[in-house]
Design a protein around this motif. Structure first.
Motif, PDB file in Angstrom:
ATOM      1  N   LEU A  46       0.874  -1.167   0.000  1.00 48.21           N
ATOM      2  CA  LEU A  46       0.000   0.000   0.000  1.00 48.21           C
ATOM      3  C   LEU A  46       0.913   1.219   0.000  1.00 48.21           C
ATOM      4  CD1 LEU A  46      -2.727  -1.085   2.580  1.00 48.21           C
ATOM      5  CD2 LEU A  46      -2.798  -1.251   0.080  1.00 48.21           C
ATOM      6  N   SER A  47       1.244   1.686  -1.182  1.00 53.66           N
ATOM      7  CA  SER A  47       2.198   2.775  -1.335  1.00 53.66           C
ATOM      8  C   SER A  47       1.543   3.949  -2.052  1.00 53.66           C
ATOM      9  CB  SER A  47       3.423   2.285  -2.128  1.00 53.66           C
ATOM     10  OG  SER A  47       4.325   3.345  -2.353  1.00 53.66           O
ATOM     11  N   GLY A  61      -3.177   5.300   0.240  1.00 57.62           N
ATOM     12  CA  GLY A  61      -4.094   5.380   1.376  1.00 57.62           C
ATOM     13  C   GLY A  61      -4.751   6.725   1.564  1.00 57.62           C
ATOM     14  N   ALA A  78      -8.206  -2.029   4.054  1.00 54.53           N
ATOM     15  CA  ALA A  78      -7.206  -2.737   4.864  1.00 54.53           C
ATOM     16  C   ALA A  78      -7.740  -4.087   5.324  1.00 54.53           C
ATOM     17  CB  ALA A  78      -6.786  -1.882   6.060  1.00 54.53           C
ATOM     18  N   ALA A 135       3.465  -0.563   3.937  1.00 47.55           N
ATOM     19  CA  ALA A 135       2.760   0.691   3.655  1.00 47.55           C
ATOM     20  C   ALA A 135       3.769   1.823   3.689  1.00 47.55           C
ATOM     21  CB  ALA A 135       1.660   0.927   4.694  1.00 47.55           C
ATOM     22  N   HIS A 154       3.917   6.135   2.686  1.00 50.37           N
ATOM     23  CA  HIS A 154       3.168   7.310   2.257  1.00 50.37           C
ATOM     24  C   HIS A 154       3.945   8.590   2.491  1.00 50.37           C
ATOM     25  CE1 HIS A 154       0.005   4.297   2.493  1.00 50.37           C
ATOM     26  NE2 HIS A 154      -0.597   5.029   1.570  1.00 50.37           N
ATOM     27  N   HIS A 170      -1.469   5.743   8.197  1.00 54.76           N
ATOM     28  CA  HIS A 170      -0.765   4.721   8.974  1.00 54.76           C
ATOM     29  C   HIS A 170      -1.437   4.476  10.319  1.00 54.76           C
ATOM     30  CE1 HIS A 170       2.845   3.860   6.443  1.00 54.76           C
ATOM     31  NE2 HIS A 170       2.226   4.822   5.772  1.00 54.76           N
ATOM     32  N   LEU A 172      -4.362   2.170   9.428  1.00 55.90           N
ATOM     33  CA  LEU A 172      -3.842   0.827   9.170  1.00 55.90           C
ATOM     34  C   LEU A 172      -3.444   0.131  10.465  1.00 55.90           C
ATOM     35  CD1 LEU A 172      -1.654   1.471   5.994  1.00 55.90           C
ATOM     36  CD2 LEU A 172      -3.908   0.376   6.102  1.00 55.90           C
TER      37      LEU A 172
END
Length: 158
Positions: free
Chosen positions: A77-78, A81, A93, A108, A110, A126, A129
């Motif tokens: 997940l880059s 989000g 998620a 992840a 970001h 984050h 998540l």
């Protein structure tokens, strides 16, 4: 990429792949990479960039409507989000975590800057998540780093 180490992965999923910069690198360390983006223009560029990599399968779609079948041992997940509100990010998620195999990794990453098209900040992404993952038994934070401009967290399922 350094956070992932040298481990080879069986099957990765990268939603929001954009023009395939990361996809290309993932295809070199995975037997199979399923990548998608909502933009047909970005997908065409990603497909061109990865045309010589048989491990990369790139298509146009959304996570909500086009989640690939099966399970994954690497979820990325880059830079995606912050385009979701909190409720939709929690749903995303939860959905992808259901597909994470034992021993699998969720990475992840970001950007921490501000953009008018971002609904959430990188830190808020984050936090959401981390809250979703905390409710799933057997997944632990294995690596976390914060640098000027971005944040990266890596969780591993037991």
């Amino acid at each position: 990429m350094a956070a992932l180490g040298e481990k080879r992965h069986r099957r990765a999923f990268e939603p929001g792949c954009s023009i395939g910069m990361l996809t290309r690198r993932l295809a070199e360390m995975c037997e199979q990479v399923e990548a998608m983006d909502i933009s047909p223009t970005a997908v065409a560029q990603a497909q061109q960039r990865c045309r010589h990599l048989p491990a990369a399968a790139i298509r146009c779609g959304t996570v909500a409507n086009s989640l690939p079948a099966g399970t994954f041992d690497l979820l990325i997940l880059s830079e995606i989000g912050y385009y979701f509100d909190e409720d939709h990010l929690r749903e995303l998620a939860s959905t992808v975590l259901e597909r994470l195999e034992p021993g699998g990794t969720l990475l992840a990453s970001h950007w921490l800057g501000n953009s008018p098209d971002h609904i959430l900040s990188g830190d808020a992404v984050h936090a959401v998540l981390a809250n979703v993952i905390a409710a799933v038994p057997g997944i632990a934070l294995a690596h976390s780093e914060r640098r000027p401009g971005f944040r990266l967290d890596l969780w591993v399922r037991a």
